[in-house]
Design a protein around this motif. Structure first.
Motif, PDB file in Angstrom:
ATOM      1  N   GLY A 282       0.789  -1.220   0.000  1.00 17.11           N
ATOM      2  CA  GLY A 282       0.000   0.000   0.000  1.00 17.11           C
ATOM      3  C   GLY A 282       0.821   1.270   0.000  1.00 17.11           C
ATOM      4  O   GLY A 282       0.290   2.367   0.223  1.00 17.11           O
ATOM      5  N   VAL A 283       2.127   1.168  -0.258  1.00 20.14           N
ATOM      6  CA  VAL A 283       3.002   2.338  -0.293  1.00 20.14           C
ATOM      7  C   VAL A 283       2.864   3.036  -1.645  1.00 20.14           C
ATOM      8  O   VAL A 283       2.912   2.394  -2.696  1.00 20.14           O
ATOM      9  CB  VAL A 283       4.467   1.941  -0.039  1.00 20.14           C
ATOM     10  N   ASP A 284       2.720   4.362  -1.603  1.00 21.22           N
ATOM     11  CA  ASP A 284       2.520   5.151  -2.824  1.00 21.22           C
ATOM     12  C   ASP A 284       3.790   5.845  -3.299  1.00 21.22           C
ATOM     13  O   ASP A 284       3.956   6.072  -4.498  1.00 21.22           O
ATOM     14  CB  ASP A 284       1.442   6.209  -2.566  1.00 21.22           C
ATOM     15  N   ILE A 285       4.670   6.210  -2.371  1.00 22.52           N
ATOM     16  CA  ILE A 285       5.905   6.924  -2.718  1.00 22.52           C
ATOM     17  C   ILE A 285       7.069   6.280  -1.987  1.00 22.52           C
ATOM     18  O   ILE A 285       6.984   5.999  -0.779  1.00 22.52           O
ATOM     19  CB  ILE A 285       5.829   8.419  -2.341  1.00 22.52           C
ATOM     20  N   LEU A 286       8.159   6.078  -2.703  1.00 18.66           N
ATOM     21  CA  LEU A 286       9.402   5.598  -2.101  1.00 18.66           C
ATOM     22  C   LEU A 286      10.364   6.777  -2.020  1.00 18.66           C
ATOM     23  O   LEU A 286      10.733   7.362  -3.050  1.00 18.66           O
ATOM     24  CB  LEU A 286      10.011   4.479  -2.936  1.00 18.66           C
ATOM     25  N   LEU A 287      10.747   7.143  -0.808  1.00 16.71           N
ATOM     26  CA  LEU A 287      11.687   8.240  -0.573  1.00 16.71           C
ATOM     27  C   LEU A 287      13.097   7.660  -0.478  1.00 16.71           C
ATOM     28  O   LEU A 287      13.388   6.885   0.421  1.00 16.71           O
ATOM     29  CB  LEU A 287      11.333   8.982   0.714  1.00 16.71           C
ATOM     30  N   THR A 288      13.961   8.044  -1.395  1.00 18.24           N
ATOM     31  CA  THR A 288      15.277   7.429  -1.510  1.00 18.24           C
ATOM     32  C   THR A 288      16.394   8.362  -1.054  1.00 18.24           C
ATOM     33  O   THR A 288      16.244   9.589  -1.066  1.00 18.24           O
ATOM     34  CB  THR A 288      15.556   7.009  -2.965  1.00 18.24           C
ATOM     35  N   ALA A 289      17.514   7.753  -0.687  1.00 22.22           N
ATOM     36  CA  ALA A 289      18.747   8.489  -0.391  1.00 22.22           C
ATOM     37  C   ALA A 289      19.907   7.665  -0.922  1.00 22.22           C
ATOM     38  O   ALA A 289      19.793   6.443  -1.072  1.00 22.22           O
ATOM     39  CB  ALA A 289      18.889   8.726   1.109  1.00 22.22           C
ATOM     40  N   PHE A 290      21.031   8.330  -1.198  1.00 22.93           N
ATOM     41  CA  PHE A 290      22.157   7.674  -1.852  1.00 22.93           C
ATOM     42  C   PHE A 290      23.472   8.103  -1.212  1.00 22.93           C
ATOM     43  O   PHE A 290      23.561   9.164  -0.579  1.00 22.93           O
ATOM     44  CB  PHE A 290      22.186   8.025  -3.346  1.00 22.93           C
ATOM     45  N   LEU A 291      24.490   7.287  -1.430  1.00 21.95           N
ATOM     46  CA  LEU A 291      25.833   7.623  -0.955  1.00 21.95           C
ATOM     47  C   LEU A 291      26.501   8.616  -1.902  1.00 21.95           C
ATOM     48  O   LEU A 291      27.147   9.564  -1.463  1.00 21.95           O
ATOM     49  CB  LEU A 291      26.681   6.350  -0.849  1.00 21.95           C
ATOM     50  N   HIS A 292      26.316   8.389  -3.196  1.00 22.00           N
ATOM     51  CA  HIS A 292      26.991   9.217  -4.210  1.00 22.00           C
ATOM     52  C   HIS A 292      25.948   9.870  -5.117  1.00 22.00           C
ATOM     53  O   HIS A 292      25.602   9.337  -6.185  1.00 22.00           O
ATOM     54  CB  HIS A 292      27.938   8.359  -5.053  1.00 22.00           C
ATOM     55  N   TYR A 293      25.451  11.022  -4.718  1.00 19.99           N
ATOM     56  CA  TYR A 293      24.429  11.688  -5.510  1.00 19.99           C
ATOM     57  C   TYR A 293      24.945  12.100  -6.888  1.00 19.99           C
ATOM     58  O   TYR A 293      24.158  12.227  -7.831  1.00 19.99           O
ATOM     59  CB  TYR A 293      23.912  12.920  -4.771  1.00 19.99           C
ATOM     60  N   ASP A 294      26.252  12.315  -7.003  1.00 18.87           N
ATOM     61  CA  ASP A 294      26.803  12.761  -8.288  1.00 18.87           C
ATOM     62  C   ASP A 294      26.424  11.830  -9.435  1.00 18.87           C
ATOM     63  O   ASP A 294      26.264  12.275 -10.571  1.00 18.87           O
ATOM     64  CB  ASP A 294      28.331  12.871  -8.199  1.00 18.87           C
ATOM     65  N   ASP A 295      26.286  10.544  -9.170  1.00 16.92           N
ATOM     66  CA  ASP A 295      25.957   9.628 -10.258  1.00 16.92           C
ATOM     67  C   ASP A 295      24.847   8.640  -9.927  1.00 16.92           C
ATOM     68  O   ASP A 295      24.256   8.045 -10.833  1.00 16.92           O
ATOM     69  CB  ASP A 295      27.209   8.853 -10.698  1.00 16.92           C
ATOM     70  N   GLU A 296      24.511   8.462  -8.639  1.00 13.58           N
ATOM     71  CA  GLU A 296      23.565   7.400  -8.301  1.00 13.58           C
ATOM     72  C   GLU A 296      22.104   7.770  -8.545  1.00 13.58           C
ATOM     73  O   GLU A 296      21.267   6.881  -8.730  1.00 13.58           O
ATOM     74  CB  GLU A 296      23.780   6.942  -6.857  1.00 13.58           C
ATOM     75  N   ILE A 297      21.758   9.041  -8.555  1.00 10.71           N
ATOM     76  CA  ILE A 297      20.386   9.411  -8.919  1.00 10.71           C
ATOM     77  C   ILE A 297      20.114   8.965 -10.348  1.00 10.71           C
ATOM     78  O   ILE A 297      19.099   8.324 -10.642  1.00 10.71           O
ATOM     79  CB  ILE A 297      20.175  10.937  -8.778  1.00 10.71           C
ATOM     80  N   GLN A 298      21.016   9.310 -11.245  1.00  5.93           N
ATOM     81  CA  GLN A 298      20.845   8.925 -12.648  1.00  5.93           C
ATOM     82  C   GLN A 298      20.853   7.407 -12.800  1.00  5.93           C
ATOM     83  O   GLN A 298      20.014   6.831 -13.504  1.00  5.93           O
ATOM     84  CB  GLN A 298      21.943   9.553 -13.491  1.00  5.93           C
ATOM     85  N   ARG A 299      21.799   6.753 -12.147  1.00  2.50           N
ATOM     86  CA  ARG A 299      21.912   5.306 -12.276  1.00  2.50           C
ATOM     87  C   ARG A 299      20.668   4.598 -11.741  1.00  2.50           C
ATOM     88  O   ARG A 299      20.193   3.609 -12.314  1.00  2.50           O
ATOM     89  CB  ARG A 299      23.155   4.813 -11.538  1.00  2.50           C
ATOM     90  N   PHE A 300      20.111   5.102 -10.636  1.00  2.09           N
ATOM     91  CA  PHE A 300      18.896   4.510 -10.084  1.00  2.09           C
ATOM     92  C   PHE A 300      17.746   4.643 -11.080  1.00  2.09           C
ATOM     93  O   PHE A 300      16.959   3.712 -11.271  1.00  2.09           O
ATOM     94  CB  PHE A 300      18.545   5.184  -8.760  1.00  2.09           C
ATOM     95  N   GLY A 301      17.652   5.805 -11.710  1.00  2.00           N
ATOM     96  CA  GLY A 301      16.612   5.987 -12.709  1.00  2.00           C
ATOM     97  C   GLY A 301      16.756   5.041 -13.882  1.00  2.00           C
ATOM     98  O   GLY A 301      15.786   4.441 -14.351  1.00  2.00           O
ATOM     99  N   GLU A 302      18.000   4.882 -14.345  1.00  2.02           N
ATOM    100  CA  GLU A 302      18.267   4.010 -15.489  1.00  2.02           C
ATOM    101  C   GLU A 302      18.054   2.543 -15.154  1.00  2.02           C
ATOM    102  O   GLU A 302      17.419   1.806 -15.918  1.00  2.02           O
ATOM    103  CB  GLU A 302      19.714   4.204 -15.961  1.00  2.02           C
ATOM    104  N   GLN A 303      18.575   2.123 -14.016  1.00  3.64           N
ATOM    105  CA  GLN A 303      18.658   0.696 -13.739  1.00  3.64           C
ATOM    106  C   GLN A 303      17.515   0.169 -12.881  1.00  3.64           C
ATOM    107  O   GLN A 303      17.168  -1.011 -12.980  1.00  3.64           O
ATOM    108  CB  GLN A 303      19.996   0.384 -13.046  1.00  3.64           C
ATOM    109  N   VAL A 304      16.931   1.011 -12.036  1.00  2.00           N
ATOM    110  CA  VAL A 304      15.903   0.519 -11.114  1.00  2.00           C
ATOM    111  C   VAL A 304      14.506   1.016 -11.492  1.00  2.00           C
ATOM    112  O   VAL A 304      13.583   0.215 -11.661  1.00  2.00           O
ATOM    113  CB  VAL A 304      16.229   0.902  -9.658  1.00  2.00           C
ATOM    114  N   ILE A 305      14.329   2.332 -11.644  1.00  2.00           N
ATOM    115  CA  ILE A 305      12.991   2.835 -11.962  1.00  2.00           C
ATOM    116  C   ILE A 305      12.483   2.232 -13.267  1.00  2.00           C
ATOM    117  O   ILE A 305      11.324   1.809 -13.357  1.00  2.00           O
ATOM    118  CB  ILE A 305      12.984   4.376 -12.033  1.00  2.00           C
ATOM    119  N   SER A 306      13.342   2.163 -14.277  1.00  2.00           N
ATOM    120  CA  SER A 306      12.919   1.582 -15.553  1.00  2.00           C
ATOM    121  C   SER A 306      12.517   0.117 -15.383  1.00  2.00           C
ATOM    122  O   SER A 306      11.555  -0.357 -15.998  1.00  2.00           O
ATOM    123  CB  SER A 306      14.037   1.706 -16.589  1.00  2.00           C
TER     124      SER A 306
END
Length: 773
Positions: free
Chosen positions: A719-743
């Motif tokens: 029943g969770v609607d939003i996943l709030l994320t945090a990362f160790l390396h924001y310089d590249d992990e936001i993009q990588r998460f979008g590419e590899q996980v969200i997709s």
């Protein structure tokens, strides 16, 4: 912009093309040209390429007259041009402008970013010229759509166009009968370099067998993927020489060295210098052996012919376009190091310690405000679709999707209380870049923090730098008055066209209040004040004249204009609120739109959601309260690697800071009369839990992208609607998460995953089961 005549009787004047680095993102299918100049350009056919430039094909359009390009006839062209220089193939690395003649320009396929293109232009030309001329590779022998030009025949048919200093290599080099044929061996020392990778692929296109000498620990998989026949580790040169000689039965005739004089010397020892009287041939990209062995032709790469022979340039670029469009040529993997030249030393350290391995580093320079982050996996997504949000729109088209948010790192130290090295910055410029990347790769929300950079103003700044992202400002009742907060957020919501949101934090750090002279209320009183605060925000935003008589706030006929933007799906800025206690849950059920949950066990998540829903039903708000959960993401190629990162974070915990945090937890527990209400906070007194606030590790999104996506499906099914994320390396992990996980999550959702709770629990529920002590 001026025009220069090329040498050659049948070549008319051709304009130089000035394409600014900041405009090379290939998002438009039309060339922007002054109307007075457009009449001189040939009509270009549409195909898989985008951003067509006015490059006249040498063989077909050489007689088309192009007038001088004057300032009033400016051409703005978005193209790719390998800006090599025959005196130094590294010279183009830090150019801000591309200045090149038209026969050296290629169109990039729409799925390839400029960041990726930056790594292989010079490499391709070096391999193309070095192999095709010096070693005599006949690319015309490739089959079908892979077929290319025979450039050795091209240059030998144009002896007058060859510069004097490379005439010997071009005209008097390898004999026709010595040219390699299908099945011959070809060895590359330094095969993992950009030029080495290009050379492997060009050699395989014409059917040669390739021996690659490289650091196999770092690059072995990549070499296998490219079809290398034999891999040899570079770390033991005598052994490498012996392996090459034995593999080829001492018959190797063709070699390329991309490293330097010493390794070129090793490679020449592996060449056959006597059999059948046929000479061996060695190309040294960066240098030749000081002592040259007999029976070998030694060549430097005659790169200058690419610049001076138009027909050769045309052939190189046309074949490059063909290979890229058909995906017969694969550029190297890249790592984009944002931060300009100041980031170079840091990323070099990352290379040394293995944090960045097997990838080419690209450092964007210049005005980053105009630079757009592109995917490291350059072939995965159409980059134009990323820039114009078509990719994000496709990812987020399903109304029943789980949505993604991220903690904004607008506080120093990143999102863990650890001394581990982090590639995360907390300044506005960096955060604006993170936000622009996030909204293009599928994130829909961002949550600013209120501990250091002031949250509301930081929220407004991020909204100014973005187009789609909804940004939450953290508000702490007590220091904030609801009238001021309501007015400020309403104005920001107007400025951002309805993208503002708020997160109400009751506060459990005593010093947040006592240090500014505020009363440190007990837990229950802080929760009651937060309830009133949220009720006031809702009333001020939705009523023409707001009245309220509470214990903490009073209003009499209070008007607010302008009010925030109201839409059917969102009558006012969304209100988020968290907290573990019964009082916090009651607030969420009674007045909030979203209830934030910390990381928990499977049973813990289920109990919280069930409890809040029951409370909401009692308030007549069935279905009006949604749920969000906090998670710290560690996505790596293997689960063991991800767990090692987790262990390192905990092992390098900042004990002094964690001890302070632990004391704050104890103060918060003592401040309430209902000790059981604060029981969920007790486990957080352990150092391994306090290293990441809000129990992000307990959400268990630590592993491979596939494992994380599976677990997100379970979280959604609860029943969770939003996943709030945090990362160790924001310089590249936001993009990588979008590419590899969200997709991947979207793919699983399209297959029907995330809806059947029992099924998802059967797949991954054991990860979240409470462990008996």
């Amino acid at each position: 912009m001026s025009s220069i005549s090329r040498q050659g009787d049948d070549i008319e004047k051709q304009p130089y093309i000035d394409a600014h680095e900041h405009n090379k993102y290939f998002m438009q299918e039309e060339t922007k040209v002054n109307d007075g100049f457009r009449q001189y350009l040939p009509k270009l056919e549409h195909d898989n390429s985008r951003s067509y430039g006015p490059r006249q094909e040498h063989s077909r359009k050489r007689k088309i007259y192009t007038p001088d390009a004057r300032p009033d006839r400016e051409i703005l062209v978005q193209v790719f041009g390998p800006s090599t220089d025959y005196r130094s193939i590294r010279k183009a690395a830090f150019q801000e402008y591309l200045i090149t003649t038209d026969f050296k320009v290629a169109r990039l396929p729409s799925n390839l970013s400029t960041y990726t293109a930056a790594t292989f232009g010079v490499a391709y030309v070096s391999a193309f010229v070095g192999l095709g001329i010096s070693l005599g590779f006949n690319f015309a022998s490739a089959e079908g759509e892979r077929q290319g030009p025979d450039i050795l025949s091209t240059v030998r048919s144009l002896p007058k166009e060859i510069p004097r200093d490379v005439q010997e290599e071009c005209l008097d080099g390898i004999a026709e009968h010595e040219r390699p044929r299908k099945g011959d061996w070809f060895a590359i020392w330094g095969a993992s370099s950009n030029t080495g990778l290009a050379a492997i692929q060009l050699a395989k296109l014409i059917g040669l067998r390739v021996i690659a000498v490289a650091d196999l620990t770092r690059h072995g998989k990549r070499l296998v993927d490219l079809g290398v026949d034999v891999q040899v580790d570079r770390n033991d040169p005598p052994r490498a020489i012996a392996i090459i000689a034995n593999t080829t039965n001492h018959g190797l005739k063709f070699g390329l060295d991309t490293v330097g004089k010493e390794t070129a010397g090793y490679l020449q020892e592996a060449l056959n210098r006597s059999r059948g009287g046929q000479q061996a041939h060695l190309v040294g990209l960066t240098g030749l052996p000081e002592e040259k062995l007999p029976g070998i032709y030694h060549y430097n790469v005659p790169i200058r012919v690419f610049h001076t022979v138009p027909m050769l340039g045309e052939q190189a670029m046309e074949w490059l376009e063909q290979l890229l469009i058909k995906e017969f040529l694969h550029p190297p993997d890249i790592f984009v190091a944002f931060g300009g030249l100041e980031s170079v030393n840091g990323v070099l350290d990352d290379m040394r310690n293995g944090a960045v391995s097997g990838k080419r580093i690209v450092v964007p320079v210049g005005n980053m405000e105009h630079s757009r982050p592109m995917a490291a996996d350059s072939t995965a997504v159409n980059k134009c679709d990323i820039e114009n949000f078509q990719h994000a729109d496709k990812l987020n088209s399903d109304p029943s999707r789980i949505k993604f948010a991220y903690w904004v790192p607008n506080v120093s130290g990143g999102l863990v209380v650890s001394k581990i090295k982090q590639r995360t910055m907390w300044d506005l410029d960096s955060n604006a870049r993170y936000a622009r990347t996030a909204e293009r790769y599928g994130f829909e929300y961002a949550l600013t923090q209120e501990n250091q950079h002031e949250s509301v103003s930081f929220c407004q700044a991020l909204l100014h730098h973005t187009e789609r992202l909804r940004v939450m400002a953290a508000l702490l009742p007590g220091p904030w008055n609801p009238a001021v907060a309501a007015k400020q957020i309403a104005s920001i919501d107007q400025y951002s066209k309805g993208r503002a949101a708020v997160n109400i934090v009751s506060g459990w750090f005593k010093t947040e209040f006592s240090s500014i002279g505020q009363w440190w209320l007990d837990h229950d009183a802080r929760c009651r004040r937060s309830y009133e605060f949220v009720a006031c925000l809702r009333g001020i935003w939705s009523q023409e004249q707001f009245n309220f008589d509470g214990d903490f706030y009073q209003f009499r006929d209070y008007p607010l204009k302008p009010k925030p933007i109201s839409r059917p799906d969102r009558p006012y800025p969304e209100i988020f609120q968290g907290g573990n206690s019964a009082e916090a849950r009651e607030n969420a059920a009674a007045v909030s739109d979203y209830y934030f949950m910390n990381g928990n066990t499977l049973e813990g998540f289920q109990e919280q959601i069930k409890n809040v829903r029951k409370r909401a039903e009692a308030h007549g708000r069935t279905g009006h309260v949604k749920f969000a959960v906090n998670a710290f993401i560690i996505a790596r190629e293997s689960e063991s690697e991800a767990l090692q990162v987790l262990q390192e974070i905990r092992g390098k915990a900042d004990k002094e800071a964690v001890d302070v945090l632990a004391q704050q937890v104890k103060d918060a527990v003592r401040s309430t009369r209902n000790k059981s209400a604060m029981a969920p906070m007790e486990p957080r007194s352990k150092i391994e839990e306090l290293v990441q606030y809000s129990d992000g590790f307990r959400t268990k999104l630590i592993g491979t992208p596939a494992q994380i996506a599976d677990r997100i499906m379970l979280i959604k099914s609860l029943g969770v609607d939003i996943l709030l994320t945090a990362f160790l390396h924001y310089d590249d992990e936001i993009q990588r998460f979008g590419e590899q996980v969200i997709s991947l999550v979207r793919k699983l959702e399209a297959e029907g995953r995330g809806k059947d709770k029992a099924y998802e629990i059967s797949l991954t529920g054991d990860v979240y089961q409470a462990r008996k002590q």
